[in-house]
Design an enzyme around this catalytic site. Structure first.
Site, PDB file in Angstrom:
ATOM      1  CG  ASP A 201      -2.166   1.409   1.465  1.00 33.63           C
ATOM      2  OD1 ASP A 201      -3.145   0.825   0.539  1.00 33.63           O
ATOM      3  OD2 ASP A 201      -1.365   1.804   2.286  1.00 33.63           O
ATOM      4  CD  GLU A 246      15.012 -14.885   2.574  1.00 25.26           C
ATOM      5  OE1 GLU A 246      14.469 -15.343   3.323  1.00 25.26           O
ATOM      6  OE2 GLU A 246      15.754 -14.008   2.822  1.00 25.26           O
TER       7      GLU A 246
HETATM    8  C1  NOJ Z   1      -4.227   3.089  -0.474  1.00 23.18           C
HETATM    9  C2  NOJ Z   1      -5.666   2.065  -0.294  1.00 23.18           C
HETATM   10  O1  NOJ Z   1      -6.045   1.557  -1.590  1.00 23.18           O
HETATM   11  C3  NOJ Z   1      -5.947   3.620   0.110  1.00 23.18           C
HETATM   12  O2  NOJ Z   1      -7.879   2.815   0.202  1.00 23.18           O
HETATM   13  C4  NOJ Z   1      -6.141   3.790   1.671  1.00 23.18           C
HETATM   14  O3  NOJ Z   1      -6.349   4.758   2.025  1.00 23.18           O
HETATM   15  C5  NOJ Z   1      -4.552   4.828   1.253  1.00 23.18           C
HETATM   16  N1  NOJ Z   1      -3.417   3.850   0.172  1.00 23.18           N
HETATM   17  C6  NOJ Z   1      -3.668   5.032   2.517  1.00 23.18           C
HETATM   18  O4  NOJ Z   1      -3.958   4.216   3.356  1.00 23.18           O
END
Ligand code: NOJ
Length: 520
Positions: A201, A246
């Protein structure tokens, strides 16, 4: 040697809170997902990406994580997660999890300790903390939060902390050894449990310029910034890639990066991740000339590193595809993406052509709504719990009579899985057919795309392997496709964009003239 599953796979994004509620509290959860795995097998996808299910204070629907190596009790247990992985594997499905390493919840023990420990403390060094300007009264810089407002919040003692997202999501300092060690521990924790891949993310945010420079005059969201996609961020992905390598069994790492091809390309260099999302086309109008350029650039940016694109057809952060492109457009783009070299990420509910829902103000939970002062209605409209049965509410999503965490609109059952399974012309039926046919026609057909030149204006087409994909962007007459081969599948309708898949009689040899195309 056969290619790893992810190279040309189809991944279904399961937005866990809205997929299926197994416990009857109106929120989707792991038992609910587990019970619906056969539906995903029948859809024909290779893998699921499960959005965050970790303990969270729910200020950003689970992307504010309190404990990254546990399951939120409202969504299940670690045993439930293990059962999802085991059952999925038994059905031939892979499981990817979502790692939120850029930030934690403001209720994470590290941040609580930082808030208490006071200015200059070692506890604060795990975050991006700076003294405010004007004796602490003003934020250290003018950096904006991606969700609106300032990216800095005062501790109330002269120091401020950085939060690129909500104020309840303080950014971690990945230059700190504790933070690095913890990220690696988290990655190994889930890989050890047998997950097949990881979505990183906010991947571009892990490194910030330590000088915290001011943004240049005229800076706009989307421009280069001192907190996104810096060279140093790639050291993290090299380390994570080593960890992934790994483990046996073709594990995959995909970077959630939002940017043009030159930004995403470096994330998939041979010693970095296997994939980085190709999201940019989602925001572009359906225009043939534009899309041909976009697709070619996306391909070029990653094929040079021996990788293929990870096409995003939609996700939980953008408007529903059927509203963004219209239902014909959403069908046409799905077929177009499935025909291209690469992996396709399909957002749960888009296989039902669910529309974006205009929720009542009081139902909106997305922090972007609040932080933008209500000018941005946020992303909840794409996150309404799925309709499984024709009705009444909650349409099979949860036990009868259960109110859902986001309200389902009246008539939601017209889009239900139950109804679409019985309709051969439904989006669900098309998606199932297309995924199966893709395996036969396109998977393993190589990364070479031969664009058909001189198509009529508004058309885009290419040959790949022994098959041809032709897309009409927008309304218009259907052409005579006879010369290109036998039409196997059509996605879209005659009153909007449409894509045709054809198997050539003489693979790779049909010229435009032979196909009977009008020259422009
Ligand atoms: C990207 C995620 O897809 C989104 O939903 C989120 O609000 C932000 N990153 C922050 O984690």
């Amino acid at each position: 040697m056969t290619a790893p599953w992810w190279r040309e796979g189809v991944v279904h994004e399961v937005y866990v809170r809205s997929f299926s509620d197994g416990t009857g509290d109106g929120v989707g959860d792991l038992p609910g997902l587990r019970a619906r795995l056969p539906y995903l097998r029948d859809l024909g996808v290779d893998a699921i990406w499960v959005t965050p299910f970790y303990p969270s204070a729910d200020h950003d629907a689970g992307y504010d994580v309190i404990d990254h190596r546990a399951v939120d009790p409202r969504l299940g247990t670690l045993d439930d997660l293990d059962a999802v992985v085991a059952d999925a594997h038994a059905l031939g499905l892979r499981v990817m999890v979502d790692l939120v390493l850029n930030h934690v919840s403001s209720e994470h023990p590290w941040f609580r300790a930082a808030a208490e420990a006071g200015p200059g403390s070692a506890e604060r060094a795990r975050f991006h903390v700076r003294p405010g300007r004007d004796g602490g009264a003003l934020p250290p810089t003018g950096w904006p939060s991606i969700f609106g407002g300032s990216a800095w919040e005062p501790f109330g003692d002269g120091e401020w902390y950085l939060h690129l997202f909500d104020v309840h999501q303080p950014d971690l300092n990945h230059d700190h050894p504790d933070v690095r060690a913890d990220a690696e521990r988290t990655l190994r924790f889930w890989l050890d449990r047998g997950v097949d891949g990881v979505r990183f993310d906010a991947a571009g945010g892990l490194t910030k310029d330590p000088a915290y420079p001011e943004l240049p005059d005229g800076w706009q969201p989307g421009h280069a910034s001192p907190y996104s996609d810096l060279d140093g961020v790639h050291d993290h992905y090299r380390r994570f890639a080593k960890v992934l390598s790994e483990y046996d069994g073709d594990r995959v790492g995909v970077a959630e990066v939002w940017g043009e091809p030159h930004v995403i390309g470096p994330y998939v260099r041979p010693d970095e991740l296997q994939q980085a999302f190709a999201i940019d086309p989602l925001f572009r109008p359906l225009d043939a000339t534009l899309w041909r350029r976009l697709l070619a650039e996306q391909l070029d940016a990653v094929v040079r590193h021996g990788r293929l694109p990870a096409w995003a057809h939609g996700n939980h952060d953008v408007k529903r595809a059927a509203t963004r492109w219209g239902e014909d457009g959403a069908r046409a783009v799905l077929l177009l993406m499935l025909a291209l070299p690469g992996c396709v990420y399909l957002y749960a509910g888009d296989e039902l052509a669910l529309p974006e829902v205009d929720l009542p103000d009081e139902a909106i939970t997305d922090p972007t709504y609040r932080r933008s002062g209500g000018t941005d209605r946020g992303r909840d409209g794409a996150r309404v719990p799925l309709p499984w049965t024709t009705g009444p509410a909650p349409y099979g999503f949860a036990p009868d009579g259960t109110p859902t965490w986001l309200p389902q609109p009246d008539g939601w059952g017209t889009h239900a899985v139950e109804r679409q399974e019985a309709d051969p012309d439904s989006m669900l039926a098309l998606t199932r057919r297309a995924i199966r046919l893709r395996d036969e026609l396109w998977r393993g057909a190589g990364d070479e795309v031969t664009w058909l030149e001189s198509l009529p204006a508004g058309w885009l087409g290419f040959r790949r392997g022994a098959a041809t994909c032709v897309t009409r962007f927008g309304a218009g007459p259907d052409p005579d496709l006879g010369g290109l081969g036998e039409v196997l599948l059509t996605g879209g309708a005659s009153d909007g964009s449409a894509t045709w898949w054809l198997r050539g009689d003489r693979p790779g040899t049909t010229t435009d003239e032979e196909a009977g195309w009008d020259r422009r």
